[in-house]
Design an enzyme around this catalytic site. Structure first.
Site, PDB file in Angstrom:
ATOM      1  N   ASN A 149      66.068   5.621  32.040  1.00  0.00           N
ATOM      2  CA  ASN A 149      65.085   4.923  32.272  1.00  0.00           C
ATOM      3  C   ASN A 149      63.562   4.892  31.086  1.00  0.00           C
ATOM      4  O   ASN A 149      63.254   3.857  30.980  1.00  0.00           O
ATOM      5  CB  ASN A 149      64.375   5.062  33.609  1.00  0.00           C
ATOM      6  CG  ASN A 149      64.205   6.393  33.914  1.00  0.00           C
ATOM      7  OD1 ASN A 149      65.418   6.906  34.145  1.00  0.00           O
ATOM      8  ND2 ASN A 149      63.145   7.008  34.158  1.00  0.00           N
ATOM      9  N   GLY A 199      67.707  -4.854  42.100  1.00  0.00           N
ATOM     10  CA  GLY A 199      67.610  -6.324  41.837  1.00  0.00           C
ATOM     11  C   GLY A 199      66.398  -6.302  40.847  1.00  0.00           C
ATOM     12  O   GLY A 199      66.364  -7.204  40.164  1.00  0.00           O
ATOM     13  N   CYS A 324      57.069   6.229  37.280  1.00  0.00           N
ATOM     14  CA  CYS A 324      56.891   7.234  38.621  1.00  0.00           C
ATOM     15  C   CYS A 324      56.049   8.220  38.036  1.00  0.00           C
ATOM     16  O   CYS A 324      55.547   9.344  38.948  1.00  0.00           O
ATOM     17  CB  CYS A 324      57.971   7.812  39.247  1.00  0.00           C
ATOM     18  SG  CYS A 324      59.096   6.447  39.432  1.00  0.00           S
TER      19      CYS A 324
HETATM   20  N1  PLP Z   1      67.399   5.014  38.874  1.00  0.00           N
HETATM   21  C1  PLP Z   1      66.754   4.608  37.759  1.00  0.00           C
HETATM   22  C2  PLP Z   1      67.469   4.754  36.445  1.00  0.00           C
HETATM   23  C3  PLP Z   1      65.412   3.778  37.722  1.00  0.00           C
HETATM   24  O1  PLP Z   1      64.920   3.578  36.734  1.00  0.00           O
HETATM   25  C4  PLP Z   1      65.063   3.421  38.969  1.00  0.00           C
HETATM   26  C5  PLP Z   1      63.603   2.740  38.999  1.00  0.00           C
HETATM   27  O2  PLP Z   1      62.811   2.965  38.104  1.00  0.00           O
HETATM   28  C6  PLP Z   1      65.624   3.716  40.103  1.00  0.00           C
HETATM   29  C7  PLP Z   1      66.669   4.673  40.018  1.00  0.00           C
HETATM   30  C8  PLP Z   1      65.188   3.442  41.369  1.00  0.00           C
HETATM   31  O3  PLP Z   1      65.303   2.050  41.648  1.00  0.00           O
HETATM   32  P1  PLP Z   1      64.254   1.474  42.953  1.00  0.00           P
HETATM   33  O4  PLP Z   1      63.034   1.319  42.295  1.00  0.00           O
HETATM   34  O5  PLP Z   1      65.197   0.132  43.107  1.00  0.00           O
HETATM   35  O6  PLP Z   1      64.319   2.351  44.080  1.00  0.00           O
END
Ligand code: PLP
Length: 384
Positions: A149, A199, A324
């Site tokens: 991410n 989504g 985050c």
């Molecule tokens: N996994 C990855 C690689 C992400 O980038 C994110 C969100 O940034 C998530 C999981 C979590 O997804 P969600 O925000 O839909 O809970």
């Protein structure tokens, strides 16, 4: 406003909004109801399931289970697998997973599981030999993301699946949240058992996700209650959001706009790296090994929060590492795992381009950013 934070979330596409509209007004039945209104909703859900399955190359739409978000999908995948294998107490994952996987694995350690944390090199890449050596007879699960991410670095999912299958009886879970809609995915020809998506990363609304569960993989329900989703996930389905996810998947599949996104990202990345002397790319330089929309760049001796605030002041939205981390001042675990020195990790900015960005917006950013950085470098006590 110039929105360059598409890995944090994306705008709902007009096509998605339009598809959802009737399900927020005219159609409101419960898809579990056998009457006409319920059947209509159920039909819409099944159409969306086909769209999701098609985008990620699932063999059968039945392999798609709708959830509330990527985090739920990841948590369910991990917890579900371990519940079916109480005799196996070993898990393999990486140091650069999103919190939705990383924090579950930290919790597992507290509960007595043995977790092998695979590292990455300075480019953010995995050593597959390390993976091979980590697999054991008691390995219940391997959880490795498809795209990071923060840096956008892609892990070789097909090769990893092959190694996991060849070397162990472990279930292979992939966090595909950042990759879906950005790179082609063909799960039916990979040894992937579980695959999470969300989504809001691909122009559907927030609050809907899915977990791909390969046919034959046993996974007990995470949420107990009714028999929705064939008993796999209780709770009345969020039909408008699910319809939105289906429309977003259809849009991602038929739209060949990745070349445009990639060229905008390249223009931005080249402009920054060539024009700002203390700028360094995080992640492998080979762009075929990264998401087409992401650039993580460190500005040495400058604080990322200050860069973000100054850009925000000019109406430009970016992120310091993953969203985050935006409230915490510690270096991101991904950059730490890559051994990025603190003086650089602290000044890292994630630029993530999306389908609504324009060349003009990139030019504006390239005009504004160097001035901000040189001002902050001047003020920096460590930049001497
Ligand atoms: N996994 C990855 C690689 C992400 O980038 C994110 C969100 O940034 C998530 C999981 C979590 O997804 P969600 O925000 O839909 O809970």
């Amino acid at each position: 406003m110039i929105y360059l934070d598409n890995n944090a979330t994306t705008a709902v596409a007009p096509e998605v909004y339009e598809a959802m509209q009737p399900y927020l007004s005219k159609y409101f039945g419960n898809p579990s109801s056998p009457h006409a209104l319920g059947r209509h909703m159920k039909h819409a859900v099944e159409d969306a399931r086909i769209e999701v399955a098609s985008l990620i190359g699932a063999a059968d739409p039945k392999e798609i289970v709708f959830t509330s978000c990527g985090s739920e999908s990841d948590n369910w995948a991990i917890r579900g697998v371990l519940a079916t294998r109480p005799d196996k107490k070993h898990v393999v994952t990486t140091l650069v997973e999103h919190e939705a996987v990383r924090n579950v694995c930290h919790q597992l350690e507290k509960e007595g599981y043995d977790v092998t944390w695979l590292g990455v090199d300075g480019n953010g890449e995995l050593d597959l030999e390390e993976l091979r050596n980590a697999l054991r007879a008691d390995t219940a699960l391997v959880s490795i993301m498809l795209a990071n991410n923060e840096t956008g670095v892609l892990f070789p999912m097909r090769e990893i699946g092959h190694i996991v299958r060849e070397r162990s009886g472990a279930v292979f879970h992939v966090d595909g949240v950042q990759a879906v809609g950005k790179v082609p995915i063909e799960l039916k020809s990979c040894n992937v058992d579980l695959f999470a998506l969300s989504g809001h990363k691909l122009h559907a609304p927030q609050g809907v996700g899915a977990l791909y569960v390969r046919s034959g993989v046993e996974l007990p329900s995470f949420i107990l209650g009714g028999k929705q989703e064939e008993g796999r996930r209780a709770g009345t389905l969020a039909v408008p959001n699910i319809v939105g996810l289906g429309a977003a998947c259809s849009l991602a599949r038929i739209d060949g706009d990745h070349t445009l996104i990639e060229s905008l990202r390249n223009q931005l990345e080249d402009g920054i790296l060539e024009g700002i002397s203390n700028a360094h790319l995080n992640g492998i330089a080979d762009r075929t090994k990264r998401l087409p929309n992401t650039s993580s760049i460190s500005f040495e001796h400058v604080d990322g929060q200050s860069i973000l605030a100054h850009l925000d002041d000019k109406g430009i939205c970016v992120s310091t590492g993953s969203a985050c981390h935006s409230s915490s001042h510690t270096a991101s675990p991904t950059l730490k795992a890559m051994n990025v020195p603190y003086s650089m990790a602290q000044g890292s900015i994630r630029f993530s381009v999306g389908r609504y960005n324009t060349e003009e917006e990139i030019e504006t950013t390239l005009d504004v950013l160097p001035k901000i950085i040189s001002k902050l470098v001047e003020m920096s006590p460590t930049a001497k």
